[in-house]
Design an enzyme around this catalytic site. Structure first.
Site, PDB file in Angstrom:
ATOM      1  N   VAL A  99       0.813  -1.215   0.000  1.00 20.58           N
ATOM      2  CA  VAL A  99       0.000   0.000   0.000  1.00 20.58           C
ATOM      3  C   VAL A  99       0.846   1.264   0.000  1.00 20.58           C
ATOM      4  CG1 VAL A  99      -0.343   0.416   2.491  1.00 20.58           C
ATOM      5  CG2 VAL A  99      -2.189   0.895   0.875  1.00 20.58           C
ATOM      6  N   GLU A 186      -5.663  -1.728   7.736  1.00 20.59           N
ATOM      7  CA  GLU A 186      -5.317  -2.528   8.920  1.00 20.59           C
ATOM      8  C   GLU A 186      -4.181  -3.485   8.587  1.00 20.59           C
ATOM      9  OE1 GLU A 186      -5.948  -5.755   8.026  1.00 20.59           O
ATOM     10  OE2 GLU A 186      -7.088  -5.044   6.304  1.00 20.59           O
ATOM     11  N   GLY A 342      -5.740  -6.145   1.832  1.00 19.17           N
ATOM     12  CA  GLY A 342      -5.724  -5.447   3.116  1.00 19.17           C
ATOM     13  C   GLY A 342      -4.826  -4.232   3.065  1.00 19.17           C
ATOM     14  N   GLU A 343      -4.409  -3.774   4.233  1.00 25.26           N
ATOM     15  CA  GLU A 343      -3.520  -2.613   4.403  1.00 25.26           C
ATOM     16  C   GLU A 343      -4.169  -1.285   4.019  1.00 25.26           C
ATOM     17  OE1 GLU A 343       0.216  -3.018   2.405  1.00 25.26           O
ATOM     18  OE2 GLU A 343       0.595  -5.038   3.149  1.00 25.26           O
ATOM     19  N   GLY A 344      -5.406  -1.309   3.511  1.00 23.43           N
ATOM     20  CA  GLY A 344      -6.021  -0.100   2.990  1.00 23.43           C
ATOM     21  C   GLY A 344      -5.843   0.048   1.491  1.00 23.43           C
TER      22      GLY A 344
END
Length: 386
Positions: A99, A186, A342-344
């Site tokens: 990300v 997250e 994930g990770e945004g």
């Protein structure tokens, strides 16, 4: 939870007059009416959040990545160990994650937050004295990893409140630092397991239906994870039988959502829910990421229905429960890329599109300016557009 209820009392709906003005502006722009689809609706929504249809300031964007560990990994629900959470969290500070590479394209600053990773570290005192800075791991620790939700509540009430406030206060700080839009992210090995348990309870779908492979479990690993989610839901219903036939959409009060979050959530999920509450209280648009983020968003909306006015969906996660939760939220996601990183990452992927939409909204000529007769939206007149 006194501070949380005080925060909820500060939330007001979006400005309907600004939204109507933004809709009229879109309809005057020299292009087919509604032709940018969900992007137009998102810009209208942002105008309502800001209370201003003249300008949509999205140049300065921030990604908050909530990092925490989960006791449920004891059940064998992950492919990797908990140590990976901290490794990736540290890589956020070095710009060495998926990300952060994406953020270099979207022009987004990354704010990694330790809200509950395992290991040594002082707990956050709730003061907010330590100011957030891009690419610096911020201490907002509510605990050293959540407990195993299969066997007991994931958090205490105090821990849950602290994680919620960590997210809410970060939204406040980022607003004060001049950011115009927030993206949620997250990092927590094992966190699709609590998200699956939450999704099952909130949507009424069976645990097996909403539970996927996460970061890539084998068939045996998936079976262990499904059994863990089933056991966690069974424990919750055994302890709180009133929720077995409960309509979350129609009947939930803030205390119901807070109880569910405490029992089946995690520090990262609570902090993202707090970020969404803070975005609403301090009037900032907040972009939901994928499955885990959408579960946090749904809990925030159940705490205060007006929070929905401040949320933008980004993408439909390929995790089985992702679409179910988004449907429960009643939000349309512009992207359907089969992502589950994930990770945004999904939230950040939307930001350039929103900035493009804002550029068209603010700068394109109107029909009257170029002396062209306005379009008539016959599709909308016949009920062909929603």
């Amino acid at each position: 939870m006194k501070k949380i209820f005080e925060l909820l009392s500060e939330i007001r709906p979006a400005d309907q007059k600004a939204m109507e003005a933004a809709r009229l502006r879109w309809n005057s722009v020299a292009k087919p009416i509604g032709s940018l689809g969900i992007l137009e609706e998102d810009i209208i929504k942002i105008a309502g959040i800001l209370g201003n249809a003249e300008r949509i300031p999205l140049e300065k964007s921030a990604l908050a990545v909530m990092c925490a560990d989960h006791g449920v990994v004891e059940e064998g629900v992950t492919q990797t160990g908990q140590e990976v959470t901290r490794i990736v969290a540290e890589n956020f500070t070095k710009g060495q994650t998926s990300v952060t590479c994406m953020c270099r394209v979207s022009g987004t600053d990354v704010f990694p937050v330790d809200v509950g990773m395992t290991g040594e570290g002082r707990l956050w005192d709730g003061s907010g004295k330590e100011a957030p800075a891009p690419f610096v791991l911020l201490n907002r620790r509510a605990g050293a990893g959540s407990r195993n939700l299969v066997r007991e509540a994931a958090m205490t009430g105090d821990q849950c409140e602290r994680a919620l406030l960590a997210g809410a206060f970060l939204a406040r700080d980022l607003k004060q630092m001049g950011y115009g839009i927030l993206a949620s992210g997250e990092m927590g090995i094992g966190n699709t397991t609590p998200a699956s348990a939450l999704a099952s309870v909130l949507t009424g779908a069976s645990p097996r239906l909403v539970t996927g492979r996460g970061a890539g479990l084998s068939d045996q690993g998936l079976l262990r994870k499904q059994k863990a989610v089933e056991a966690a839901c069974e424990r919750f219903f055994r302890q709180y039988p009133r929720y077995k036939e409960f309509s979350w959409e129609a009947s939930a009060e803030p205390r119901d959502a807070l109880l569910l979050l405490t029992e089946l959530g995690g520090f990262d999920i609570a902090a993202m829910a707090g970020l969404f509450l803070g975005a609403a209280a301090y009037r900032l648009p907040a972009v939901i990421d994928g499955f885990i983020s959408s579960a946090a968003a749904l809990l925030a909306v159940l705490m205060c229905r007006d929070v929905k006015d401040f949320l933008l969906a980004s993408h439909v996660s390929s995790e089985p429960g992702g679409r179910l939760v988004m449907d429960q939220l009643g939000l349309k996601a512009p992207l359907d890329c089969g992502m589950h990183l994930g990770e945004g990452s999904g939230a950040v992927a939307l930001l350039p599109l929103l900035k493009m939409g804002a550029m068209v909204y603010e700068n394109m000529s109107t029909f009257s300016e170029i002396h062209v007769e306005s379009y008539v939206d016959y599709g909308a007149k016949k009920g062909g557009r929603s």
